[in-house]
Write an enzyme that holds these catalytic residues in place. Structure first.
Site, PDB file in Angstrom:
ATOM      1  N   TRP A   1      10.282 -37.575  37.417  1.00  0.00           N
ATOM      2  CA  TRP A   1      10.429 -38.417  38.607  1.00  0.00           C
ATOM      3  C   TRP A   1      10.972 -39.771  38.143  1.00  0.00           C
ATOM      4  O   TRP A   1      10.387 -40.386  37.236  1.00  0.00           O
ATOM      5  CB  TRP A   1       9.038 -38.582  39.244  1.00  0.00           C
ATOM      6  CG  TRP A   1       9.001 -39.369  40.497  1.00  0.00           C
ATOM      7  CD1 TRP A   1       9.852 -39.274  41.565  1.00  0.00           C
ATOM      8  CD2 TRP A   1       8.031 -40.376  40.842  1.00  0.00           C
ATOM      9  NE1 TRP A   1       9.467 -40.139  42.556  1.00  0.00           N
ATOM     10  CE2 TRP A   1       8.347 -40.830  42.128  1.00  0.00           C
ATOM     11  CE3 TRP A   1       6.923 -40.918  40.205  1.00  0.00           C
ATOM     12  CZ2 TRP A   1       7.604 -41.807  42.789  1.00  0.00           C
ATOM     13  CZ3 TRP A   1       6.189 -41.892  40.857  1.00  0.00           C
ATOM     14  CH2 TRP A   1       6.530 -42.334  42.138  1.00  0.00           C
TER      15      TRP A   1
ATOM     16  N   ASP B   1      -0.301 -36.858  35.876  1.00  0.00           N
ATOM     17  CA  ASP B   1       0.112 -37.292  37.207  1.00  0.00           C
ATOM     18  C   ASP B   1      -0.013 -36.112  38.166  1.00  0.00           C
ATOM     19  O   ASP B   1       0.766 -35.160  38.084  1.00  0.00           O
ATOM     20  CB  ASP B   1       1.575 -37.800  37.140  1.00  0.00           C
ATOM     21  CG  ASP B   1       2.058 -38.297  38.493  1.00  0.00           C
ATOM     22  OD1 ASP B   1       1.233 -38.419  39.411  1.00  0.00           O
ATOM     23  OD2 ASP B   1       3.275 -38.564  38.624  1.00  0.00           O
TER      24      ASP B   1
ATOM     25  N   LYS C   1       1.201 -36.290  49.595  1.00  0.00           N
ATOM     26  CA  LYS C   1       1.806 -35.022  49.994  1.00  0.00           C
ATOM     27  C   LYS C   1       0.761 -34.062  50.568  1.00  0.00           C
ATOM     28  O   LYS C   1       0.965 -33.475  51.617  1.00  0.00           O
ATOM     29  CB  LYS C   1       2.507 -34.368  48.797  1.00  0.00           C
ATOM     30  CG  LYS C   1       3.371 -35.320  47.964  1.00  0.00           C
ATOM     31  CD  LYS C   1       4.636 -35.664  48.669  1.00  0.00           C
ATOM     32  CE  LYS C   1       5.511 -36.747  48.156  1.00  0.00           C
ATOM     33  NZ  LYS C   1       5.697 -37.335  46.960  1.00  0.00           N
TER      34      LYS C   1
HETATM   35  C1  LMR Z   1      10.134 -37.956  45.623  1.00  0.00           C
HETATM   36  O1  LMR Z   1      10.190 -37.756  44.407  1.00  0.00           O
HETATM   37  O2  LMR Z   1      11.064 -37.717  46.392  1.00  0.00           O
HETATM   38  C2  LMR Z   1       8.851 -38.478  46.213  1.00  0.00           C
HETATM   39  O3  LMR Z   1       7.851 -38.531  45.255  1.00  0.00           O
HETATM   40  C3  LMR Z   1       9.033 -39.729  46.949  1.00  0.00           C
HETATM   41  C4  LMR Z   1       9.337 -40.919  46.096  1.00  0.00           C
HETATM   42  O4  LMR Z   1       8.658 -41.925  46.256  1.00  0.00           O
HETATM   43  O5  LMR Z   1      10.257 -40.863  45.269  1.00  0.00           O
END
Ligand code: LMR
Length: 397
Positions: free
Chosen positions: A131, A212, A247
């Site tokens: 992420w 996480d 989520k």
């Molecule tokens: C995502 O990865 O799309 C979600 O976790 C929202 C975000 O805050 O990036």
């Protein structure tokens, strides 16, 4: 000369920029596979019915808006600790755990990364890919980002040997962020055996690991999804956890998260507790109450909890059916089996072998929005759109 003259303009955050561009797109045909938000068959993100009821109850019963205190909602913390460490875990009665309400999963990540820095960590390792906000948080705290390989693109499974090979370069005390179930962006999860081996490795190397957990319940169910995390902590003996309710409770904007830590001795956890409280005080001062209050109300009431679990199951099952339908449509369109692995992946996301240029072209020419990484939000699809979405995606595969 302006005060701000030394600042260069940053590009917009990739996911947030995509969200705005999609909203502003006037084309009749457009598809949003960008930001990780769950949508129903009609393309809406409704408030869960258990949440609506809990919220009404909370508002009716609430008679003050006074601060709750540094840990925020203590019932919320207890419920999330029940999930993560287990209801009867001896570590909890022995004073070897801590938990704090945090502003979302990201607030919890920030608290944990800040704690790492106070423990002397200089470098924090994240999976490649991950992420994008993981490296962002690490850098914003002035720490160095390291990357470890995570999955084998050939087999579409997690690559423990590569992870351990890369993490063998980490120094004792280095931080490591490992995602719990439903890895973002690949959807590829670690096996129980992987978790155990990584826990033993972290202990042996003295790594400061933070797990996480942002999609609890989206892979195989509430108990199943925590098995890996618990196996890791049992082996490692110590570790931190960032938990998000964005989520699984659909509470995105309410910012309900929890930061937790497990230690081998109560003294270490007692000291860490004072630091987490101090980190919170210096940043958000007091944690937000509303989202955590909703979660505590749901988890503390048998009927509401059962209703939430039913809604969570239906979100999970719908994502599984969407994965299957998309995989079938892509196999048919591309005449290749390589994307059949979408069905073995978990949660909201999968990563397609689409280049950044390919993703840009899909957006500009065909109205399909996805980040440059090739990640798609499965939960943003609906059954009716799948044939057309598969047709569009196939042009870039
Ligand atoms: C995502 O990865 O799309 C979600 O976790 C929202 C975000 O805050 O990036």
């Amino acid at each position: 000369m302006s005060l701000y003259a030394s600042l260069s303009t940053l590009p917009p955050d990739a996911l947030l920029g995509l969200m705005t561009a999609y909203r502003e797109d006037k084309r009749a045909e457009k598809f949003d596979l960008g930001v990780g938000v769950y949508k129903d068959e009609a393309g809406n993100t409704p408030i869960l019915s258990a949440v609506k009821k809990a919220e009404a109850r909370l508002i009716a019963a609430q008679d003050t808006k006074v601060y709750e205190g540094p840990r925020g909602n203590v019932d919320f913390c207890t419920h999330v600790e029940d999930f993560v460490f287990g209801a009867g875990a001896p570590a909890r009665t022995e004073g070897r755990t801590l938990s704090f309400t945090a502003p979302g999963g990201c607030g919890a990540l920030f608290a944990g990364t800040s704690l790492m820095r106070r423990m002397g960590t200089k470098k924090v390792w994240v999976s490649k890919p991950t992420w994008p906000n993981h490296p962002n948080v690490v850098r914003s705290l002035g720490l160095v980002v390291g990357e470890y390989r995570y999955a084998d693109p050939e087999t579409g499974t997690a690559d423990r040997a590569a992870m351990i090979a890369d993490l063998s370069q980490a120094a004792p005390g280095d931080g490591v962020i490992i995602q719990g179930p439903c890895h973002n962006p690949t959807g590829i999860d670690l096996t129980l055996e992987d978790w155990r081996a990584l826990g033993a490795f972290a202990r042996e190397r003295g790594l400061a690991v933070m797990l996480d957990v942002a999609y609890h319940g989206f892979a195989g169910g509430l108990a199943d999804d925590m098995a890996g995390v618990q196996a890791f902590l049992a082996e490692a003996g110590e570790g931190m956890v960032a938990y998000s309710c964005s989520k699984n409770f659909g509470l995105y904007r309410e910012r309900a998260g929890c930061f937790m830590a497990l230690g081998e001795a109560p003294e270490g956890i007692a000291a860490a507790t004072t630091h987490v409280a101090d980190i919170g005080r210096a940043t958000w001062s007091m944690p937000p109450a509303h989202g955590a209050g909703i979660v505590a109300t749901i988890l503390g009431d048998k009927a509401l909890r059962a209703e939430w679990e039913t809604e969570l199951t239906s979100m999970r099952e719908r994502m599984i059916s969407l994965r299957k339908a998309l995989a079938d449509a892509l196999v048919e369109r591309t005449g290749s089996n390589r994307l059949a692995s979408l069905t073995t992946q978990n949660g909201m996301f999968s990563q397609l072998p689409i280049t950044p240029e390919g993703a840009k072209k899909l957006r500009e020419e065909l109205g399909l929005y996805m980040p440059a990484s090739g990640r798609i939000n499965i939960a943003g699809l609906n059954m009716g759109d799948i044939p057309r979405v598969a047709e569009i995606l196939a042009t870039a595969l």
